[in-house]
Enzyme design. Structure first.
Site, PDB file in Angstrom:
ATOM      1  N   SER A 336      -1.757   7.226   7.509  1.00 61.23           N
ATOM      2  CA  SER A 336      -3.080   7.182   6.664  1.00 61.23           C
ATOM      3  C   SER A 336      -3.039   8.314   5.578  1.00 61.23           C
ATOM      4  O   SER A 336      -2.554   8.134   4.620  1.00 61.23           O
ATOM      5  CB  SER A 336      -4.070   7.505   7.806  1.00 61.23           C
ATOM      6  OG  SER A 336      -4.502   6.522   8.631  1.00 61.23           O
ATOM      7  N   ASP A 347       5.182   8.994  -6.047  1.00 61.68           N
ATOM      8  CA  ASP A 347       4.923   7.938  -7.249  1.00 61.68           C
ATOM      9  C   ASP A 347       4.773   8.789  -8.490  1.00 61.68           C
ATOM     10  O   ASP A 347       4.922   8.179  -9.500  1.00 61.68           O
ATOM     11  CB  ASP A 347       3.780   7.115  -6.941  1.00 61.68           C
ATOM     12  CG  ASP A 347       3.857   6.026  -5.913  1.00 61.68           C
ATOM     13  OD1 ASP A 347       5.241   5.848  -5.433  1.00 61.68           O
ATOM     14  OD2 ASP A 347       3.100   5.077  -5.830  1.00 61.68           O
ATOM     15  N   LYS A 361      -0.283   2.389   7.484  1.00 60.54           N
ATOM     16  CA  LYS A 361      -1.704   2.206   7.828  1.00 60.54           C
ATOM     17  C   LYS A 361      -2.519   2.371   6.228  1.00 60.54           C
ATOM     18  O   LYS A 361      -2.615   3.510   5.872  1.00 60.54           O
ATOM     19  CB  LYS A 361      -2.439   3.128   8.549  1.00 60.54           C
ATOM     20  CG  LYS A 361      -3.881   2.879   8.856  1.00 60.54           C
ATOM     21  CD  LYS A 361      -4.722   3.831   9.775  1.00 60.54           C
ATOM     22  CE  LYS A 361      -6.213   3.464   9.912  1.00 60.54           C
ATOM     23  NZ  LYS A 361      -6.840   3.991   8.807  1.00 60.54           N
TER      24      LYS A 361
END
Length: 469
Positions: A336, A347, A361
């Site tokens: 999460s 990223d 998740k």
């Protein structure tokens, strides 16, 4: 019991069992569509539509079971992220129990059955006790005696460590002691959660714990329950080589951001940073976003896709507190909010990831309080990493994979704070045994030598030589 099962039994309890149950991997976000009366728990943060966050109606003098059920049905109808409702006609549940619900317990069971039809383990009903506990963790209020507990391979509840400054710590409770009785009642055969429930209680109330402290020696200890600090940052220290290390256990406490800022300030003069998110089950979405902001100059932090298919992106505030070279540790217990943070840092080219593929998740939940103090956690959106990657059920693959095999666990080479033998309680991140952490240190040292910041004048290693490739 196999090592795999043993690891499962201690993984989350070790993180969250400060004499409470872990919220584990649920995120807090905002509801799509409002109910009439709300109590603000946290802001929605990630751009989910209609951002006032959950909820709660004033307690009514008399609550009708059928009305409670209908409100739960309407909540799902308005806000559930999958508007196919698991390929079923949601209207079929609207009047399914008309005339059949006589008590609130009947309503609770009917709501649970209705939610089960969605096939979503994260959209779930919480009875009043479970809901109160969830909110207590968010508000960082917990009452007990202050111990981290685990269950060993012999199904015995064992003290991992007392928490500094708590009743258990002041009573000199030691790691490795086994709990045999709570207030004179044997706990043999009970689960870890059941024993935790017996030990918790209101502030000022007394509890007597009986410990097995030797082969056949039992020791009763009288303790007075108190408020126990819920710490999101479990460790913040400098490792050999002037490397900063932070272990973030959870994102659920509203104090997590404050603790992270303090940890970064403490480690400001280090050459690089390792952020350990292993076994961190997640928590508040807003915490993940705010902590990401502490490291990012620019870029998207996370995007959400709501029930209407709209994509909303949250961008960094361009005011980072830390620009040091960085490595993030993740494993299959990182879920999460941990995945949101690690995905944002990777990223955006801010950090390298080391360890194992994360839990996977990629859904966002909202916490909803019902009229009778029970609640429903509802999945209201799915999220994407800045590169528009949907990691749900897939997880985030690290840049450098380092798995922990059965033999590694047996030799104490897993995450340094976990000991399956329950014999070694003096482990530390600097003891050199944690193979994933060792790899993170290796990767970070290479990143430090490449960093423009560390190549600048005046930023030198202890020998006085300038760091270069």
């Amino acid at each position: 019991m196999s090592n795999r099962k043993a690891i499962t039994r201690i993984g989350i309890p070790l993180v969250s069992c400060l004499l409470c149950f872990g919220i584990q991997s649920w995120l807090i976000a905002s509801e799509a569509g409002n109910s009439d009366k709300h109590i603000l728990i946290a802001d929605g943060g990630a751009g989910v539509k209609n951002n006032p966050l959950m909820l709660a109606q004033a307690k009514h003098a008399e609550i009708m079971p059928q009305v409670l059920y209908q409100k739960a049905w309407l909540l799902i109808r308005r806000s559930y992220y999958d508007q196919t409702y698991n390929a079923q006609d949601w209207n079929r549940w609207k009047h399914k129990y008309d005339g059949k619900l006589k008590t609130l317990d009947d309503a609770h069971k009917a709501i649970e059955t209705m939610l089960w039809s969605l096939g979503d383990p994260y959209t779930r009903f919480l009875d009043p006790e479970a809901f109160a506990e969830e909110r207590s963790q968010i508000e960082a209020h917990l009452y007990g005696v202050g111990m981290q507990l685990g269950m060993n391979k012999n199904h015995r509840v064992v003290v991992i460590a007392p928490i500094e400054g708590t009743p258990a710590y002041k009573a000199n409770v030691k790691p490795g002691w086994e709990i045999t009785e709570v207030d004179g009642k044997k706990v043999s055969g009970q689960s870890l959660d059941q024993v935790v429930k017996l030990i918790r209680g209101p502030k000022g109330a007394k509890v007597t714990l009986t410990f097995l402290v030797g082969k056949d020696k039992e020791k009763p200890v009288d303790l007075v329950r108190d408020e126990i600090p819920i710490r999101a940052v479990a460790n913040a220290e400098i490792l050999p080589g002037n490397i900063g290390y932070i272990r973030l256990d959870t994102f659920i406490s509203q104090k997590a951001n404050k603790e992270m800022k303090a940890a970064l300030k403490k480690l400001d003069n280090t050459d690089g940073l390792i952020l350990d998110l292993r076994n961190n089950p997640g928590g508040l979405l807003t915490n993940a976003i705010e902590i990401a902001n502490m490291f990012l100059d620019r870029g998207v932090i996370v995007s959400t896709i709501d029930s209407d298919g709209y994509k909303n992106s949250t961008f960094s505030a361009n005011r980072p507190l830390n620009r040091h070279p960085m490595v993030v540790l993740i494993n299959k217990g990182s879920a999460s909010a941990s995945e949101i943070l690690s995905g944002a840092l990777r990223d955006n080219g801010r950090a390298k990831l080391v360890g194992e593929t994360s839990f996977g998740k990629g859904l966002v939940q909202a916490i909803n309080k019902l009229d009778d103090e029970s609640g429903i956690n509802v999945t209201i959106a799915r999220y994407l990493t800045p590169n528009d990657v949907d990691i749900h059920k897939h997880g985030i693959v690290p840049d450098f994979k380092v798995g922990v095999k059965t033999k590694d666990w047996e030799e104490g080479k897993g995450p340094w704070w976990i000991d399956l033998s329950y014999k070694h309680f003096d482990k530390s991140p600097s003891d050199g045994k944690d193979i994933q952490l060792n790899k993170a240190i290796e990767v970070l040292k290479k990143e430090i030598t490449k960093s423009p910041e560390t190549a600048s004048a005046g930023n030198q290693i202890k020998s006085g030589r300038t760091k270069t490739d």
